[in-house]
Design a protein around this motif. Structure first.
Motif, mmCIF file in Angstrom:
data_model
loop_
_atom_site.group_PDB
_atom_site.id
_atom_site.type_symbol
_atom_site.label_atom_id
_atom_site.label_comp_id
_atom_site.label_asym_id
_atom_site.label_seq_id
_atom_site.Cartn_x
_atom_site.Cartn_y
_atom_site.Cartn_z
ATOM 1 N N SER A 72 65.305 61.570 19.930
ATOM 2 C CA SER A 72 66.795 61.148 20.057
ATOM 3 C C SER A 72 67.767 62.305 19.947
ATOM 4 C CB SER A 72 66.980 60.214 18.995
ATOM 5 O OG SER A 72 68.498 59.985 18.850
ATOM 6 N N ASN A 74 70.683 62.396 19.295
ATOM 7 C CA ASN A 74 71.556 62.292 17.997
ATOM 8 C C ASN A 74 71.125 61.397 16.996
ATOM 9 O OD1 ASN A 74 73.848 62.218 16.644
ATOM 10 N ND2 ASN A 74 75.248 61.815 18.108
ATOM 11 N N PRO A 75 70.238 62.031 16.201
ATOM 12 C CA PRO A 75 69.328 61.167 14.987
ATOM 13 C C PRO A 75 70.444 60.564 14.307
ATOM 14 C CG PRO A 75 68.352 63.254 15.440
ATOM 15 C CD PRO A 75 69.714 63.259 16.264
ATOM 16 N N SER A 76 71.692 61.223 14.044
ATOM 17 C CA SER A 76 72.775 60.450 13.426
ATOM 18 C C SER A 76 73.270 59.268 13.784
ATOM 19 C CB SER A 76 73.738 61.398 13.026
ATOM 20 O OG SER A 76 74.570 61.567 14.022
ATOM 21 N N VAL A 77 72.825 59.011 15.130
ATOM 22 C CA VAL A 77 73.448 57.656 15.880
ATOM 23 C C VAL A 77 72.078 56.663 15.671
ATOM 24 C CG1 VAL A 77 74.120 56.635 18.196
ATOM 25 C CG2 VAL A 77 75.233 58.477 17.084
ATOM 26 N N THR A 79 67.747 56.879 15.499
ATOM 27 C CA THR A 79 66.163 57.413 15.524
ATOM 28 C C THR A 79 65.231 56.628 16.072
ATOM 29 O OG1 THR A 79 65.796 55.848 13.384
ATOM 30 C CG2 THR A 79 66.836 58.170 13.010
ATOM 31 N N VAL A 90 71.403 53.844 13.643
ATOM 32 C CA VAL A 90 71.685 54.353 12.218
ATOM 33 C C VAL A 90 73.216 54.799 12.145
ATOM 34 C CG1 VAL A 90 69.659 54.928 11.550
ATOM 35 C CG2 VAL A 90 71.101 56.820 12.469
ATOM 36 N N GLY A 91 74.110 54.806 13.385
ATOM 37 C CA GLY A 91 75.492 55.085 13.116
ATOM 38 C C GLY A 91 75.893 54.849 14.538
ATOM 39 N N SER A 95 73.453 58.373 22.097
ATOM 40 C CA SER A 95 72.495 59.038 21.931
ATOM 41 C C SER A 95 71.665 59.159 23.201
ATOM 42 C CB SER A 95 71.642 58.910 20.627
ATOM 43 O OG SER A 95 70.445 59.611 20.651
#
Length: 354
Positions: A72, A74-77, A79, A90-91, A95
């Motif tokens: 991914s 953008n792992p903050s968005v 996973t 996740v957010g 991503s």
């Protein structure tokens, strides 16, 4: 000789053919990786989506047995499981989900946009016993999975501002007895809390105290007594019975009129009160069961109009001599109160009898 040459040529061709059967062509080369779905949107944190990838050769034919490595951007968005392609939101944001087949990449776009399912207001309920008390309410927006939706601005509203108002930050202030609903609206989704104001009567206060009056005439303006809570605000729905009586007064005074009155909207009004005995000072006391009474300021009752003259003279006098003691004249009103403040010119006349 020519015969032998032809035989060699045939033998060489057979050898080449045989070698070709023992050495087949190598495995197909991955040209592209196609990821499905190519784009998707998740509306709730924690929600998952399965992505799949297919490796294809230059002709577009699928190639089996190719190992894909998922990632991914953008792992903050979101996973992604590196081997299975299972994506978890996740957010909020965007991503790129990638599938890598030995350096050949396929990708898809994933958006995570939380949608508010509920708004939770805390505390869920609040009760006041006085006016002008305050309570700070808080609101949290949540998606369908129960995850908090960040960055939501709330519009705060009271269904009955006469009972309580609420400001733009959720601070509610009690205004009067009754019930209201405090609502926080986030992106069109409301959350509610119940608020009630049940003012408790704590004391009485003369809002219109008795003023100086004349004996036998109604005290004007009418005496008014308010029922108030512990912060001094009127209890607007109170209908308790309030009783007026003398505090300071001369002996023998009587308070005439309705001295027990039920409050209306928290105010007891006593009209037509009269006192027949002229004197000063007077005070009135307002009382009601189980709450603190109040005493009025002092006031005076002046005599009514003079209706009677009382004269005192000596029993006998000598002809031509001054009267001793000197005659005295006293003025009284119709209630037999001494008119101490009366200013009259009194003329004495001697009348003889044969």
């Amino acid at each position: 000789m020519a015969r032998y040459a032809r035989l060699f040529t045939v033998a060489l061709a057979l050898l080449v053919f045989a070698c070709g059967k023992d050495n087949p062509a190598g495995p197909p080369t991955v040209s592209t990786v196609v990821v499905t779905p190519g784009a998707d949107t998740l509306l709730t944190l924690g929600r998952t989506r399965q992505f799949t990838g297919v490796a294809r050769d230059a002709s577009g034919n699928p190639i089996s047995g190719v190992t894909l490595v998922w990632s991914s951007s953008n792992p903050s968005v979101a996973t992604v499981d590196v081997t299975t392609g299972l994506v978890t939101a996740v957010g909020n944001g965007l991503s790129i989900i990638r599938a890598d087949a030995g350096g050949v990449l396929g990708q898809a776009t994933l958006a995570v946009v939380q949608v508010i399912a509920t708004v939770v207001v805390t505390p869920a309920s609040r009760s006041f016993t006085v006016v002008s008390d305050t309570q700070r309410f808080a609101a949290v927006a949540k998606d369908s999975g129960g995850a908090t939706v960040p960055g939501v601005r709330f519009l705060w509203v009271s269904s009955n501002p006469a009972v309580a108002t609420v400001d733009t930050l959720g601070l509610a202030t009690s205004r009067g007895s009754g019930q209201t609903t405090i609502s926080a609206v986030g992106r069109g989704v409301p959350g509610n809390a119940a608020l009630s104001v049940n003012q408790a009567a704590r004391r009485l206060v003369f809002s219109t105290p008795p003023s100086a009056t004349v004996a036998g005439e109604a005290i004007n303006p009418a005496v008014q007594v308010e029922v108030r809570d512990s912060t001094g605000h009127i209890v607007s729905d109170s209908r308790i019975a309030v009783t007026l009586s003398f505090g300071v007064h001369p002996g023998g005074a009587v308070l005439h009129g309705s001295t027990i009155v039920n409050a209306v909207s928290g105010v007891a009004t006593f009209s037509g009160l009269t006192i027949e005995k002229a004197a000063t000072p007077y005070t009135l006391v307002a009382t009601s069961a189980a709450i603190t009474p109040d005493s009025s300021p002092m006031f005076a009752v002046a005599p009514a109009a003079v209706t009677r003259i009382v004269m005192t003279v000596p029993d006998s006098v000598r002809d031509g001599a001054p009267m001793s003691p000197a005659p005295s004249v006293s003025l009284y009103d119709r209630f037999d109160s001494f008119a101490s403040n009366a200013t009259y010119t009194v003329t004495l006349r001697v009348v003889t009898s044969d």
